[in-house]
Design an enzyme around this catalytic site. Structure first.
Site, PDB file in Angstrom:
ATOM      1  N   HIS A 223       0.814  -1.190  -0.150  1.00 36.42           N
ATOM      2  CA  HIS A 223      -0.141  -0.051   0.030  1.00 36.42           C
ATOM      3  C   HIS A 223       0.977   1.382  -0.038  1.00 36.42           C
ATOM      4  O   HIS A 223       0.544   2.213   0.328  1.00 36.42           O
ATOM      5  CB  HIS A 223      -0.979   0.025   1.172  1.00 36.42           C
TER       6      HIS A 223
ATOM      7  N   CYS B 103       3.463  20.099  -7.212  1.00 33.32           N
ATOM      8  CA  CYS B 103       4.643  19.351  -7.560  1.00 33.32           C
ATOM      9  C   CYS B 103       5.637  20.143  -8.566  1.00 33.32           C
ATOM     10  O   CYS B 103       5.006  21.066  -9.427  1.00 33.32           O
ATOM     11  CB  CYS B 103       4.316  18.510  -8.771  1.00 33.32           C
TER      12      CYS B 103
ATOM     13  N   ASN C 204      -3.685 -12.758  15.735  1.00 31.89           N
ATOM     14  CA  ASN C 204      -4.333 -11.634  16.026  1.00 31.89           C
ATOM     15  C   ASN C 204      -5.425 -11.838  17.192  1.00 31.89           C
ATOM     16  O   ASN C 204      -5.864 -12.915  17.498  1.00 31.89           O
ATOM     17  CB  ASN C 204      -5.388 -11.551  14.669  1.00 31.89           C
TER      18      ASN C 204
ATOM     19  N   THR D  57      -3.962  -8.113  10.774  1.00 25.24           N
ATOM     20  CA  THR D  57      -4.579  -7.824   9.782  1.00 25.24           C
ATOM     21  C   THR D  57      -6.204  -8.244   9.771  1.00 25.24           C
ATOM     22  O   THR D  57      -6.303  -9.443  10.076  1.00 25.24           O
ATOM     23  CB  THR D  57      -4.327  -7.859   8.212  1.00 25.24           C
TER      24      THR D  57
HETATM   25  P1  OAD Z   1      -7.411  -3.197  10.174  1.00 30.45           P
HETATM   26  O1  OAD Z   1      -7.334  -1.726  10.844  1.00 30.45           O
HETATM   27  O2  OAD Z   1      -8.501  -3.177   9.380  1.00 30.45           O
HETATM   28  O3  OAD Z   1      -7.217  -4.267  10.987  1.00 30.45           O
HETATM   29  C1  OAD Z   1      -6.151  -4.489  12.314  1.00 30.45           C
HETATM   30  C2  OAD Z   1      -6.048  -5.746  12.685  1.00 30.45           C
HETATM   31  O4  OAD Z   1      -5.229  -5.814  13.753  1.00 30.45           O
HETATM   32  C3  OAD Z   1      -7.505  -6.079  13.554  1.00 30.45           C
HETATM   33  O5  OAD Z   1      -8.013  -7.390  13.024  1.00 30.45           O
HETATM   34  C4  OAD Z   1      -7.103  -6.376  14.812  1.00 30.45           C
HETATM   35  O6  OAD Z   1      -7.932  -7.291  15.648  1.00 30.45           O
HETATM   36  C5  OAD Z   1      -5.815  -6.647  14.902  1.00 30.45           C
HETATM   37  N1  OAD Z   1      -4.905  -6.240  16.040  1.00 30.45           N
HETATM   38  C6  OAD Z   1      -5.101  -5.180  16.881  1.00 30.45           C
HETATM   39  N2  OAD Z   1      -4.239  -5.118  17.632  1.00 30.45           N
HETATM   40  C7  OAD Z   1      -3.344  -5.976  17.335  1.00 30.45           C
HETATM   41  C8  OAD Z   1      -2.177  -6.376  18.130  1.00 30.45           C
HETATM   42  N3  OAD Z   1      -1.437  -5.908  19.171  1.00 30.45           N
HETATM   43  N4  OAD Z   1      -1.520  -7.397  17.585  1.00 30.45           N
HETATM   44  C9  OAD Z   1      -1.971  -8.218  16.506  1.00 30.45           C
HETATM   45  N5  OAD Z   1      -3.264  -7.618  15.872  1.00 30.45           N
HETATM   46  C10 OAD Z   1      -3.799  -6.811  16.430  1.00 30.45           C
HETATM   47  O7  OAD Z   1      -6.054  -2.943   9.479  1.00 30.45           O
HETATM   48  P2  OAD Z   1      -5.469  -3.683   8.164  1.00 30.45           P
HETATM   49  O8  OAD Z   1      -5.848  -4.993   8.214  1.00 30.45           O
HETATM   50  O9  OAD Z   1      -4.195  -3.487   8.002  1.00 30.45           O
HETATM   51  O10 OAD Z   1      -5.530   0.306   3.350  1.00 30.45           O
HETATM   52  O11 OAD Z   1      -6.086  -2.959   7.150  1.00 30.45           O
HETATM   53  C11 OAD Z   1      -6.066  -3.069   5.597  1.00 30.45           C
HETATM   54  C12 OAD Z   1      -5.920  -2.050   4.797  1.00 30.45           C
HETATM   55  O12 OAD Z   1      -7.279  -1.115   4.933  1.00 30.45           O
HETATM   56  C13 OAD Z   1      -4.930  -0.926   5.261  1.00 30.45           C
HETATM   57  O13 OAD Z   1      -3.632  -1.269   4.771  1.00 30.45           O
HETATM   58  C14 OAD Z   1      -5.425   0.440   4.747  1.00 30.45           C
HETATM   59  C15 OAD Z   1      -6.872   0.031   5.095  1.00 30.45           C
HETATM   60  O14 OAD Z   1      -7.967   0.774   4.619  1.00 30.45           O
HETATM   61  C16 OAD Z   1      -5.228   1.394   2.686  1.00 30.45           C
HETATM   62  O15 OAD Z   1      -4.821   2.386   2.978  1.00 30.45           O
HETATM   63  C17 OAD Z   1      -5.269   1.067   0.996  1.00 30.45           C
END
Ligand code: OAD
Length: 255
Positions: free
Chosen positions: A122, A151, A217, A192
């Site tokens: 990303h 720019c 997770n 994630t």
């Molecule tokens: P999310 O905010 O959707 O999810 C975060 C995940 O991390 C959740 O499932 C939580 O339960 C988990 N979590 C929280 N604390 C944690 C810890 N200490 N250890 C392990 N897990 C933990 O984030 P992403 O899945 O990264 O995209 O989101 C995916 C994409 O959606 C991001 O990259 C972004 C967003 O929109 C773009 O910006 C294109």
């Protein structure tokens, strides 16, 4: 002595793996103080939805607002430090013959922790490009007072070099990630929500190609059902402990 018990099959597969692939999301950086996407934002930004700010439409119609939001996130990232989860993954890279770290995070904390093979799906929030031609602008573009910075080469609005909602992923990164999961023996899916595609499809591709899939997770996700092992723990606890359990003789003290 670890406070956690890991299945012996998991430890065995990790030690024997030729190619370990890791997919990380915002959860791994939560313990560094960077809020995840799907939890409430704090302070000034609490009333905004990240999905609306991180969008081409928002950049077109409210560039100054988008810039202020990213300036705030950049500031958080600059002040954050890699946590034991990031450090454990950097150490794991040295333990296995082949290692690929695929991240949805834009914070660069994996690289700052010492990870070498990082595929940024990303983008990276610290880079600035222009919206029209993706010219890379190296000087620091400070948050604008009135309008968004432009720019110096082509005059179009500048933006952070991240993938906005609804935009395609960088093709090379997606290709590298897709190829990696097809040869993985073990895939760790860390922090994630599995809500955003195509990143969320990678564990399934890995599984179809024979990988042993491990979810780390604290909460269930749509990816939980395909995991061979689930560690319902924060990444900063689970990863150092897993490394120590799999390679008790090698794990650096600081983890
Ligand atoms: P999310 O905010 O959707 O999810 C975060 C995940 O991390 C959740 O499932 C939580 O339960 C988990 N979590 C929280 N604390 C944690 C810890 N200490 N250890 C392990 N897990 C933990 O984030 P992403 O899945 O990264 O995209 O989101 C995916 C994409 O959606 C991001 O990259 C972004 C967003 O929109 C773009 O910006 C294109």
């Amino acid at each position: 002595m670890s406070e956690f018990e890991f299945p012996s099959d998991l430890l065995h597969r990790l030690r024997e793996a030729h190619h370990v692939v890791v997919l990380t999301g915002a959860g791994i950086s939560a313990e560094s103080g960077i809020p995840t996407f799907r939890e409430a934002q704090t302070g000034l930004w609490a009333r905004y939805d990240p999905q609306e700010l991180a969008s081409p439409q928002a950049l077109a119609h409210h560039p100054e607002l988008v810039w202020q939001w990213y300036a705030w996130r950049r500031d958080l990232v600059r002040r954050a430090q890699p946590n034991p989860g990031h450090l454990a993954l950097a150490a794991l890279e040295k333990m296995v013959p082949r290692f690929t770290l695929i991240t949805q995070n834009v914070d660069g904390l994996h690289q700052r922790a010492g990870s070498q093979e990082v595929v940024e799906l990303h983008g990276n929030i610290m880079r600035t490009v222009c919206a029209a031609n993706r010219h890379l602008v190296t000087e620091w573009a400070s948050p604008p007072e009135g309008e968004a910075p432009r720019c110096p080469i082509c005059g179009s609005v500048l933006r952070p070099d991240v993938v906005f909602f609804g935009e395609p992923l960088p093709p090379q990164a997606l290709q590298t990630a897709t190829a990696a999961v097809q040869t993985a023996d073990v895939m760790l899916v860390v922090g994630t929500s599995g809500a955003v595609y195509p990143a969320a499809a990678l564990p399934e591709i890995a599984k179809t190609h024979g990988a042993y899939v491990v979810e780390i997770n604290p909460l269930p996700t749509p990816l939980s059902s395909l995991a061979d092992v689930i560690l319902r723990l924060p990444a900063g606890k689970a990863l150092p402990a897993l490394l120590a359990a799999a390679w008790p003789e090698h794990t650096p003290e600081r983890l």
